[in-house]
Motif scaffolding. Structure first.
Motif, mmCIF file in Angstrom:
data_model
loop_
_atom_site.group_PDB
_atom_site.id
_atom_site.type_symbol
_atom_site.label_atom_id
_atom_site.label_comp_id
_atom_site.label_asym_id
_atom_site.label_seq_id
_atom_site.Cartn_x
_atom_site.Cartn_y
_atom_site.Cartn_z
ATOM 1 N N ASN A 73 0.586 -1.254 -0.352
ATOM 2 C CA ASN A 73 0.011 -0.469 -0.273
ATOM 3 C C ASN A 73 1.195 1.156 -0.023
ATOM 4 N N ILE A 124 2.106 1.422 -3.982
ATOM 5 C CA ILE A 124 1.055 2.427 -4.384
ATOM 6 C C ILE A 124 0.503 4.198 -4.236
ATOM 7 N N VAL A 128 2.743 0.744 -9.156
ATOM 8 C CA VAL A 128 1.999 -0.313 -9.360
ATOM 9 C C VAL A 128 2.562 -1.667 -9.449
ATOM 10 N N VAL A 160 -7.786 -7.682 -5.848
ATOM 11 C CA VAL A 160 -6.721 -6.620 -6.007
ATOM 12 C C VAL A 160 -5.648 -6.425 -7.281
ATOM 13 N N ARG A 179 -7.639 -6.681 -10.538
ATOM 14 C CA ARG A 179 -7.670 -5.255 -11.053
ATOM 15 C C ARG A 179 -6.140 -4.519 -10.912
ATOM 16 N N SER A 180 -5.283 -5.018 -10.464
ATOM 17 C CA SER A 180 -3.730 -4.267 -10.736
ATOM 18 C C SER A 180 -3.506 -4.122 -11.911
ATOM 19 N N ARG A 183 -5.733 1.620 -12.720
ATOM 20 C CA ARG A 183 -6.420 1.085 -12.331
ATOM 21 C C ARG A 183 -6.652 1.567 -10.654
ATOM 22 N N TYR A 184 -5.737 1.534 -10.572
ATOM 23 C CA TYR A 184 -4.154 2.314 -9.428
ATOM 24 C C TYR A 184 -3.690 3.256 -9.034
ATOM 25 N N THR A 185 -3.803 4.353 -8.998
ATOM 26 C CA THR A 185 -2.978 5.068 -8.239
ATOM 27 C C THR A 185 -3.078 6.120 -7.360
ATOM 28 N N SER A 204 -6.042 6.899 -6.121
ATOM 29 C CA SER A 204 -7.587 6.316 -6.161
ATOM 30 C C SER A 204 -7.035 4.690 -5.933
ATOM 31 N N HIS A 205 -7.260 4.608 -4.083
ATOM 32 C CA HIS A 205 -6.710 2.835 -4.107
ATOM 33 C C HIS A 205 -7.236 2.775 -2.963
ATOM 34 N N PRO A 220 -6.948 -1.523 -2.507
ATOM 35 C CA PRO A 220 -5.899 -2.200 -1.895
ATOM 36 C C PRO A 220 -5.974 -1.979 -0.492
#
Lengths: 554, 206
Positions: free
Chosen positions: B94, B97, B102, B164, B167-168, B173-175, B178-179, B182
């Motif tokens: 975490n 991210i 990523v 997770v 999707r990663s 998808r995760y920045t 926006s996470h 996770p």
């Protein structure tokens, strides 16, 4: 009652949805609210029919109508359905419909979760009904105490457990949603102390649900292992302890009585000031007393177990803690009386049911203080006195309050007014039937008639027949309501946005509200109950006119 | 909530500054808040079960009941170490991210998932080699129901991690902004971890 709709319309504004929306998965809190209402009312009717059946059986001392076996099944299903499928989900129904509107939000915090929570309810009900259809209903009472529940029919008992687990999950998911919505979705201007008291009471209710319902789930998990896997958690023959089940069960089920009654406290706190045209008396006292009741409600469960071999010193603690609940409850009752005192009362159906609620709940509360005391409880435990007590609290309290809420908010939900004459007929029949059905049970209990029995000493016959007549009147009293609701839904007079001239935010939008609730962000221009506060000069103006002035000034 | 209409408006506007409420549907952190509420409910199920176990134990004359074989401690201790350290590993993911890394997220989460799997296998092996069954006595029953119920939660947490991870793989998808996914998985995993520490203490050590 004055109608203040600005321009006369021939029909309520179209809520931009189709009737089919009410039969599928929806994420709109208003649709979900109505789905909850209709579903739980259906189970109310069924459970009410069962109650009538039981009372007909009890009109004579011998088991000659339902028979002993059926009586136990009907008794269990009546209790379970009234609690888990009527009163608790109806609290969720009001909360779903009203909370986002009252705090100026577009929807709940978790709309999908909200839909999911509702769709756990019908399967829960269907499971219970199926057990009846396949003639294997649970027969151990709504408490399902082991060891009785372990030896009384595995199939019905397991269906009962699964059903209650589903309904409990639904109520936990709802609780998460309500707390989050109340804390995180209010319009900017609204502090916690600007919220309508219904939101406060749902906050307290939801916290109770989150803390206590899971413990019941734990108990039911252990019970189901005992039933189907051969463990002996609650089975004394295998070294287990049935008293542990009672502790876990009441750790939920005592708070559950507050889960059932707190939402109604909130409804009443919102209804009384509107129809008395007076500010609520003691806003903060009512708000804090809800939280106090939630806390105290959580630490008094063992008062249901005074006769279960609980040690004396522990009984003293639970007795004292239970009696202390009378304090916050009394604060509420006196605040309600002070609110109505000297007000310009509109004695419409909503108000009549609200006043009926306060007076009937008062009787239930007083007998509650009586049974809280150990020596008295030991005398009347498992007699009809207890049946009388909890029906005064749960019917005289919850159900009267729920009907008050339905009469009050029906115009908002449907866009049309209900018929007042039929509403009053409904009230009078309910009031008479209710008192006739349940008051004599106090006397029966004091005289020693045990509860949960299908056959009784003929000496009790007369009073039982009075109860049965009362229950028949109570059953009939539902009819004028049903006809009224159905007729008004399609043919009632148009309500307009704010038929009661109320100040809370839900009356600032059209009736029924549009899909995202408000066309523009609602304006918090007064406290929720500031009726007549320093605005004597405004008495002739309607709320919508005043609101227009406020908006012009901003 | 007093004063004239105009005063009231001013008062209510004044209260706005000290409320953290979101603005009409603008609610960035409500999902984490909701997750905490969910965990409160989860914690209460375990608390109820623990309380039941402790009551059985305190009421019993002999505990564990006669004839219960000694519990093997080595494997569950190793398992505990693995599960607890996996929480720290996951935290690294975490942190990655939050720095928009990523790859780091994927790596650390994959290691966490592997550690979770090892834990579950360890528990399975323990079940398989134990010399007592579910219905032997009150202790063995609670043992299996409590550890089993916790194991279910580990499995669910593992599922979250895998979702997770899946999707990663999708671009952006995760920045760092926006996470939620996770973060939620991590919170849940920590929760499962803490429950295990209490469970281990009560069942094996007490």
């Amino acid at each position: 009652m004055t109608s203040t709709s600005v321009e006369p319309k021939t029909s309520p504004p179209e809520p931009e949805r189709h009737w089919k929306d009410f039969f599928g998965f929806s994420t709109d809190h208003k649709v979900i609210g109505i789905q909850y209402f209709v579903t739980s009312f259906f189970f109310y009717l069924l459970a009410g029919l069962m109650a009538t059946g039981m009372r007909i059986e009890l009109a004579t001392p011998d088991p000659d109508f339902l028979g002993a076996e059926n009586y136990n099944g009907v008794l269990t299903l009546h209790g379970t359905m009234m609690i888990f499928l009527w009163i608790v989900p109806t609290g969720a129904a009001f909360a779903n419909y009203l909370i986002p509107l009252m705090i100026g939000a577009k929807d709940m915090a978790f709309p999908v979760l909200n839909g999911l929570a509702f769709w756990l309810v019908p399967p829960g009900g269907v499971l219970l009904l199926t057990s009846l259809v396949i003639d294997q209903p649970p027969v151990a009472g709504w408490t399902s105490y082991p060891p009785l529940s372990l030896i009384s029919g595995e199939v019905g008992e397991m269906m009962w457990i699964l059903s209650v687990l589903l309904l409990g999950t639904s109520s936990i998911l709802g609780g998460i949603n309500f707390v989050t919505t109340i804390f995180k979705m209010r319009i900017k201007e609204m502090s916690l102390y600007d919220m309508p008291l219904f939101c406060w009471s749902m906050l307290a209710t939801s916290l109770l649900i989150l803390v206590s319902t899971p413990v019941l789930a734990g108990a039911l998990i252990l019970l189901s292992f005992d039933l189907i896997a051969g463990t002996a958690f609650f089975n004394p023959t295998g070294g287990g302890d049935p008293i542990v089940y009672q502790h876990m069960f009441w750790f939920y089920s005592h708070p559950a009585v507050y889960i059932m009654i707190l939402p109604v406290f909130g409804l009443i706190s919102d209804i009384l000031p509107v129809h008395s045209r007076k500010p609520i008396f003691g806003y903060k006292a009512i708000a804090y007393s809800s939280i106090a009741i939630a806390f105290l409600g959580n630490i008094v469960w063992a008062h249901h177990m005074f006769t279960s071999g609980t040690p004396g010193w522990l009984r003293v603690f639970f007795m004292a803690a239970t009696m202390i609940i009378a304090v916050p409850t009394g604060i509420k009752v006196f605040s309600w009386v002070a609110t109505v005192w000297g007000g310009k009362l509109r004695l419409n159906s909503a108000m009549l049911f609200a006043i009926g609620f306060v007076s009937m709940f008062l009787i239930g509360g007083l007998s509650g203080v009586m049974v809280a005391s150990v020596p008295f409880d030991i005398h009347v435990h498992d007699t009809y006195f207890i049946v009388a007590h909890f029906h005064y609290v749960l019917f005289g309290g919850s159900v009267f309050g729920i009907f008050a809420g339905i009469y009050h908010w029906f115009p908002k939900m449907v866009g049309r007014m209900m018929n007042e004459t039929w509403g009053k007929v409904h009230f009078v029949l309910t009031f008479i039937g209710f008192n006739l059905a349940f008051f004599p049970m106090h006397i029966l209990g004091l005289q020693g008639m045990p509860r949960r029995v299908v056959q009784y000493d003929p000496a009790f016959t007369t009073l039982n027949q009075v109860c049965t007549v009362g229950s028949l009147i109570l059953a009939v009293s539902t009819l004028p309501f049903l006809v009224n609701a159905a007729w008004s839904w399609f043919k009632g007079p148009i309500a307009g946005a704010n038929p009661w001239n109320a100040l809370t935010l839900e009356w600032q939008t059209s009736s029924p509200p549009i899909i995202e609730n408000f066309e523009e962000e609602p304006v918090l221009w007064s406290g929720p109950y500031d009726y007549g506060v320093d605005r004597e000069q405004d008495d002739d103006k309607s709320v919508s006119e005043l609101l227009a002035e406020v908006k012009a000034q901003m | 909530m007093q004063g004239s209409t105009a005063d009231t408006t001013q008062n209510t506007l004044a209260t706005a500054s000290h409320t953290e409420a979101g603005h009409h549907g603008d609610h960035p952190d409500h999902r984490i808040f909701g997750l905490y509420m969910f965990l409160v409910a989860e914690a209460m199920i375990f608390l109820g079960l623990f309380a039941a176990y402790l009551t059985f134990r305190s009421v019993a004359q002999v505990w564990p009941p006669q004839g219960t074989p000694e519990l093997e401690l080595l494997l569950p201790t190793v398992n505990t170490v693995i599960l607890v350290s996996s929480s720290f590993v996951m935290n690294r993911g975490n942190k990655a991210i939050r720095n928009n890394d990523v790859k780091g997220l994927r790596t650390w989460f994959a290691i966490t998932a592997a550690m979770g799997l090892v834990f579950l296998f360890g528990q399975g092996y323990e079940y398989f080699t134990n010399e007592f069954g579910l219905t032997d006595n009150l202790f063995t029953s609670t043992f299996y129901v409590l550890t089993g119920f916790h194991g279910l939660h580990v499995t669910f947490g593992l599922g979250l991690i895998l979702v997770v991870l899946g999707r990663s793989l999708k671009q952006d998808r995760y920045t760092s902004e926006s996470h939620f996914g996770p973060e939620a998985a991590e919170l849940y995993w920590h929760f499962v971890d803490i429950v295990w520490i209490v469970l281990f203490g009560i069942l094996y050590l007490l």
